[in-house]
Design an enzyme around this catalytic site. Sequence first.
Site, PDB file in Angstrom:
ATOM      1  CG  ASP A   1      -1.826  -1.179   1.306  1.00  0.00           C
ATOM      2  OD1 ASP A   1      -2.499  -1.459   0.307  1.00  0.00           O
ATOM      3  OD2 ASP A   1      -1.845  -1.840   2.360  1.00  0.00           O
TER       4      ASP A   1
ATOM      5  CG  ASP B   1      -1.389   4.311   3.476  1.00  0.00           C
ATOM      6  OD1 ASP B   1      -2.065   3.928   2.501  1.00  0.00           O
ATOM      7  OD2 ASP B   1      -1.320   3.693   4.547  1.00  0.00           O
TER       8      ASP B   1
ATOM      9  CG  ASP C   1       2.181   2.461  15.025  1.00  0.00           C
ATOM     10  OD1 ASP C   1       2.976   3.034  14.240  1.00  0.00           O
ATOM     11  OD2 ASP C   1       1.480   1.479  14.675  1.00  0.00           O
TER      12      ASP C   1
END
Length: 445
Positions: free
Chosen positions: A67, A69, A146
Amino acid sequence: MHTDPTPIPSDVSAELRVIPRDQHTISRRQISQNALRVLYRLHEAGHQAYLVGGAVRDVLVGLTPKDFDIATDATPEQVKGLFRNCRLIGRRFRLAHVVFGREIIEVATFRANVDDGSGDREVHDGGRLLRDNVYGTIEDDAVRRDFTANALYYAIADFSVRDYTGGFEDVQNRVMRLIGDPDTRYREDPVRMLRAVRLAAKLDFTIEPGTAEPIPRLAALLGEAAPARLFEECLKLFLSGHAVASFEGLERHGLLSALFPESAAALASNRSGALRSMVLAGLASTDARIAAGDPVSPAFLFATLLWPAFCRAWMKLQADGVQPVEAQRRAADRVTLHQVTTVALPRRFSLPMQEIWLLQARFPLRQRKRVTRTLSHPRFRAAFDFLVLRQTASDAHAADVAFWEEAQHDPDHAIALYPGEEEVAGDEDAPRRRRRRRRTPAATG
């Protein structure tokens, strides 16, 4: 895809380090053409535009991202105004999806760490975010992520990498490090503990000691996570090509018993280690199939992971005097029922899993009709593969494997070569004596 960040203590600060193009390995050739289109369009419209998170991290360690992003200072509505092929999603965390056929480029606006009084941030009493659409700066956005390795930004403006949390050095050193206080971050979202193990397994990173230390202490907090979410996390852990490393990471950090309590107890009591060897062999086979591009089944995966629990329950029921076949059925139901309270295994997977287990009892029985029925069972192939897997734990299954390997080609020849056991009393397929119906005497008039 994007993971909802949550706020972290205000004492975490962002210190910018810019890594210029000649000091990192990211090339536009490694980035999706559609992601580049979005980046350039945002930049040309006067917005900041960065490739962010896992895609940057993966390219830096030599992997191909799944992916791509993007983070920007443009609001979701502004992004939608630039792309006709854009749709806005989410209430809790509003995002823009720019759709190019089967590829979706996710665009997130920088989020802030404060409540601006607009009502766009709503927090549950327990600290869980219900709504988070207060926008901020790239510095705010970076410290909310995170792990440091996921807080790297590739700038389309000058092809540099922007690092606000020390993530570039951590990636170079192959270290997973939480941003902020680990205890606080895990309590905000206990699934981060699984994410730490999964990413370390995928990337062949070590978990930084301060990030790893609280995990065994806080493992029980996973019981507060939604079972459906834990099922999805299990699929990511074990069906992404690094199942063995993920399993060993769960063991090492005390998380296996939180996810699979009955299997963990069974493995701990199995002194020979045969059950653990079988589980690891099954996970290695799963990794090999994924590497080869072959399909993998969640039903087979969970049949492997929960087999130790099933064996333990089956043996206990037999010790309590339950007949073997009935003990198998009860054990399968009991293990499944207990497991779904932790990990919500859907019935479309739990039922085939149980069939794989219960078919194992048929393999020593080699009467012609029985062999024909077993071969025609829709789960035969999966059950046979599971029998082959069981042979890694015990050579006692070698004759059964040889028989059924031959039976798939020539059942009669297999029966002649490998005479089998007698039928088990009470087996579900054992022939039953038909009771004759008593005729009612004809009425006389």
